[in-house]
Design a protein around this motif. Structure first.
Motif, mmCIF file in Angstrom:
data_model
loop_
_atom_site.group_PDB
_atom_site.id
_atom_site.type_symbol
_atom_site.label_atom_id
_atom_site.label_comp_id
_atom_site.label_asym_id
_atom_site.label_seq_id
_atom_site.Cartn_x
_atom_site.Cartn_y
_atom_site.Cartn_z
ATOM 1 N N UNK A 274 63.720 79.314 41.197
ATOM 2 C CA UNK A 274 63.822 80.608 41.887
ATOM 3 C C UNK A 274 64.560 80.406 43.208
ATOM 4 N N UNK A 275 65.642 81.132 43.403
ATOM 5 C CA UNK A 275 66.342 81.096 44.697
ATOM 6 C C UNK A 275 66.192 82.452 45.377
ATOM 7 N N UNK A 276 65.485 82.451 46.507
ATOM 8 C CA UNK A 276 65.401 83.681 47.298
ATOM 9 C C UNK A 276 66.646 83.679 48.190
ATOM 10 N N UNK A 277 67.489 84.712 48.073
ATOM 11 C CA UNK A 277 68.748 84.684 48.829
ATOM 12 C C UNK A 277 68.514 84.426 50.319
ATOM 13 N N UNK A 312 59.510 92.826 50.623
ATOM 14 C CA UNK A 312 60.889 92.914 50.118
ATOM 15 C C UNK A 312 61.119 91.858 49.041
ATOM 16 N N UNK A 313 60.657 90.632 49.316
ATOM 17 C CA UNK A 313 60.871 89.548 48.343
ATOM 18 C C UNK A 313 60.079 89.835 47.059
ATOM 19 N N UNK A 314 58.855 90.331 47.215
ATOM 20 C CA UNK A 314 58.055 90.673 46.030
ATOM 21 C C UNK A 314 58.808 91.705 45.188
ATOM 22 N N UNK A 315 59.341 92.734 45.855
ATOM 23 C CA UNK A 315 60.072 93.795 45.126
ATOM 24 C C UNK A 315 61.312 93.224 44.440
ATOM 25 N N UNK A 316 62.021 92.334 45.134
ATOM 26 C CA UNK A 316 63.236 91.754 44.534
ATOM 27 C C UNK A 316 62.892 90.915 43.300
ATOM 28 N N UNK A 317 61.813 90.147 43.404
ATOM 29 C CA UNK A 317 61.433 89.291 42.271
ATOM 30 C C UNK A 317 61.007 90.152 41.074
ATOM 31 N N UNK A 318 60.323 91.255 41.349
ATOM 32 C CA UNK A 318 59.913 92.150 40.251
ATOM 33 C C UNK A 318 61.132 92.802 39.609
ATOM 34 N N UNK A 319 62.057 93.284 40.444
ATOM 35 C CA UNK A 319 63.263 93.923 39.902
ATOM 36 C C UNK A 319 64.069 92.919 39.090
ATOM 37 N N UNK A 320 64.189 91.695 39.628
ATOM 38 C CA UNK A 320 64.958 90.668 38.919
ATOM 39 C C UNK A 320 64.344 90.406 37.541
ATOM 40 N N UNK A 321 63.021 90.337 37.495
ATOM 41 C CA UNK A 321 62.320 90.131 36.220
ATOM 42 C C UNK A 321 62.557 91.287 35.266
ATOM 43 N N UNK A 322 62.365 92.497 35.792
ATOM 44 C CA UNK A 322 62.478 93.695 34.946
ATOM 45 C C UNK A 322 63.869 93.812 34.344
ATOM 46 N N UNK A 323 64.889 93.503 35.156
ATOM 47 C CA UNK A 323 66.270 93.706 34.702
ATOM 48 C C UNK A 323 66.882 92.452 34.088
ATOM 49 N N UNK A 324 66.152 91.338 34.150
ATOM 50 C CA UNK A 324 66.685 90.081 33.616
ATOM 51 C C UNK A 324 67.874 89.574 34.418
ATOM 52 N N UNK A 325 67.851 89.806 35.748
ATOM 53 C CA UNK A 325 68.951 89.334 36.609
ATOM 54 C C UNK A 325 68.380 88.350 37.635
ATOM 55 N N UNK A 326 69.269 87.756 38.439
ATOM 56 C CA UNK A 326 68.795 86.834 39.482
ATOM 57 C C UNK A 326 68.306 87.658 40.686
ATOM 58 N N UNK A 327 67.425 87.069 41.515
ATOM 59 C CA UNK A 327 67.024 87.772 42.743
ATOM 60 C C UNK A 327 68.249 88.113 43.601
ATOM 61 N N UNK A 328 69.281 87.278 43.555
ATOM 62 C CA UNK A 328 70.516 87.541 44.303
ATOM 63 C C UNK A 328 71.178 88.824 43.801
ATOM 64 N N UNK A 330 69.680 91.228 42.199
ATOM 65 C CA UNK A 330 68.785 92.347 42.536
ATOM 66 C C UNK A 330 68.979 92.742 44.000
ATOM 67 N N UNK A 331 69.170 91.750 44.877
ATOM 68 C CA UNK A 331 69.344 92.040 46.307
ATOM 69 C C UNK A 331 70.700 92.718 46.557
ATOM 70 N N UNK A 332 71.748 92.248 45.867
ATOM 71 C CA UNK A 332 73.059 92.897 46.009
ATOM 72 C C UNK A 332 72.968 94.364 45.596
ATOM 73 N N UNK A 333 72.276 94.580 44.481
ATOM 74 C CA UNK A 333 72.142 95.948 43.962
ATOM 75 C C UNK A 333 71.400 96.829 44.976
ATOM 76 N N UNK A 334 70.318 96.293 45.553
ATOM 77 C CA UNK A 334 69.549 97.053 46.554
ATOM 78 C C UNK A 334 70.448 97.384 47.759
ATOM 79 N N UNK A 335 71.217 96.386 48.206
ATOM 80 C CA UNK A 335 72.085 96.591 49.373
ATOM 81 C C UNK A 335 73.167 97.623 49.061
ATOM 82 N N UNK A 336 73.790 97.505 47.894
ATOM 83 C CA UNK A 336 74.879 98.438 47.537
ATOM 84 C C UNK A 336 74.359 99.860 47.453
ATOM 85 N N UNK A 337 73.127 100.003 46.905
ATOM 86 C CA UNK A 337 72.535 101.342 46.793
ATOM 87 C C UNK A 337 72.402 101.952 48.191
ATOM 88 N N UNK A 338 71.914 101.160 49.139
ATOM 89 C CA UNK A 338 71.718 101.688 50.495
ATOM 90 C C UNK A 338 73.053 102.000 51.166
#
Ligand SMILES: NC(=O)c1ccc[n+]([C@@H]2O[C@H](COP(=O)([O-])OP(=O)(O)OC[C@H]3O[C@@H](n4cnc5c(N)ncnc54)[C@H](O)[C@@H]3O)[C@@H](O)[C@H]2O)c1
Length: 351
Positions: A274-277, A312-328, A330-338
């Motif tokens: 697991x790599x937390x960005x 924030x990290x908990x949410x990223x790890x959950x999103x990464x799991x749900x979507x089958x993507x890396x936490x990185x 998931x974090x890019x996606x969260x940032x782009x959305x904002x």
């Protein structure tokens, strides 16, 4: 494609040194980001650093939910250059002039090689500066807050890996006992973490002795058999080669730009490490500076915002799991959305 809004490069008229300012984005608000004063084989390496570090600042603020954009300043010292106090002041005045010319679209703070005392010098010239010493009205040293934020990220990771945010008895290897690394090592030792540490500066062995931590060489520690590897020195530690040799379950640390190349995030994922960005785990100092100096939060409120990195990290790890993507990812996606939400459609897609 040029991602950055503006890049300024100038040979400082007083210092004679290359001053590089990379403004990545003001989509979320005026940009902020530190001043790195570091040795590079060539000033263009400093430019590369400024481009990457400023883009990471945009992600850092967006993921932290702050209304700031990303920027960075680098003064590229030729190898072997030593600055006496007069030349150091010249560097700060050169930097200050460049920042002042940005009309408030970017404010600087400390980074590797600079400190609140340097921000005080810059503050003689321009108001667009964070982290001046507290007696001059700034928020001072950001590194304890950065360490606190990394601790919050480690708790979220621990809950995810072991079902418990308590870090007692976990084995962690920390690289770099500088401003942030030493604070973090002390926090972790107080939590009962079984620590192994290193630094290229062997005088830091005293810190290891003080904390009862084991000491390894910088080369050995990367492959230590531990729960978490904590990069707290400079960037680029995670190369393709290093990832193949890792024996940890996770990499979480405050060092900026840990990945030598972006693909390394995917390699870590393939190895189930697991790599937390870094731009998430290292956000505590920036969060403290922005919330206290811009939003005028009190110390407790700012600290709560730094500790919110755990959520924030908990949410990223959950999103990464749900979507089958890396936490990185998931974090890019969260940032782009904002960022998309903040920028009118007509401006984000010009015709
Ligand atoms: N200071 C902050 O608030 C802050 C905020 C966000 C991110 N960061 C990042 O955290 C990292 C550390 O910042 P800092 O302020 O503690 O810097 P620092 O210069 O005080 O400390 C860096 C330490 O790493 C050691 N080091 C350098 N290369 C090494 C290597 N190859 N192996 C082992 N040790 C090595 C140095 O000797 C030094 O002790 C940087 O990447 C910085 O960008 C810092």
């Amino acid at each position: 494609m040029l991602d950055h809004e503006k890049i300024l490069i100038r040979r400082g008229p007083r210092s004679d040194l290359p001053v590089i300012l990379a403004l990545h984005s003001t989509a979320l608000g005026p940009a902020a980001g530190g001043l790195r004063l570091w040795h590079y084989p060539d000033w263009r390496d400093g430019l590369t650093d400024a481009l990457r570090l400023s883009a990471a600042m945009t992600l850092k603020f967006a993921v932290a939910g702050l209304t700031s954009g990303g920027g960075k300043t680098v003064v590229a010292l030729p190898q072997g250059t030593r600055l006496d106090s007069a030349r150091r002041r010249d560097v700060m005045y050169d930097v200050a002039d460049m920042i002042d010319s940005m009309d408030g679209s970017y404010a600087v703070g400390p980074d590797v090689g600079t400190a609140p005392a340097d921000m005080a010098v810059i503050g003689e010239v321009t108001p667009h500066v964070f982290c001046k010493p507290e007696d001059l009205g700034g928020s001072g040293d950001s590194s304890p807050h950065t360490a606190q934020g990394t601790l919050a990220a480690l708790r979220a990771l621990s809950r995810r890996l072991y079902g418990d945010a308590n870090l007692e008895g976990r084995r962690m290897a920390l690289i770099g006992l500088g401003h942030v690394g030493e604070h973090l090592a002390r926090l972790l030792a107080a939590e009962g973490v079984e620590l192994t540490v290193t630094d290229i500066d062997t005088s830091k062995m005293e810190i290891a002795e003080d904390l009862g931590a084991a000491w390894r060489s910088p080369d050995e520690i990367v492959t230590a058999d531990v729960d978490v590897l904590i990069p707290a020195a400079l960037g680029g530690v995670l190369t393709t080669q290093v990832v193949g040799d890792l024996r940890c379950r996770a990499v979480v640390g405050p060092a900026n730009n840990q990945l030598a190349t972006p693909e390394v995030a995917e390699l870590l994922h393939q190895r189930s490490i697991v790599w937390i960005p870094d731009y998430v785990a290292s956000a505590g100092g920036a969060i403290n500076a922005i919330t206290t100096e811009l939003y005028e939060f009190g110390a407790d409120q700012a600290r709560a915002r730094v500790n919110a990195i755990e959520g924030t990290v908990t949410a990223l790890l959950e999103t990464a799991d749900d979507l089958g993507v890396t936490p990185d990812q998931a974090a890019h996606e969260m940032a782009q959305r904002r960022i998309r939400a903040a920028v009118p459609e007509s401006l984000s897609h010009p015709h």
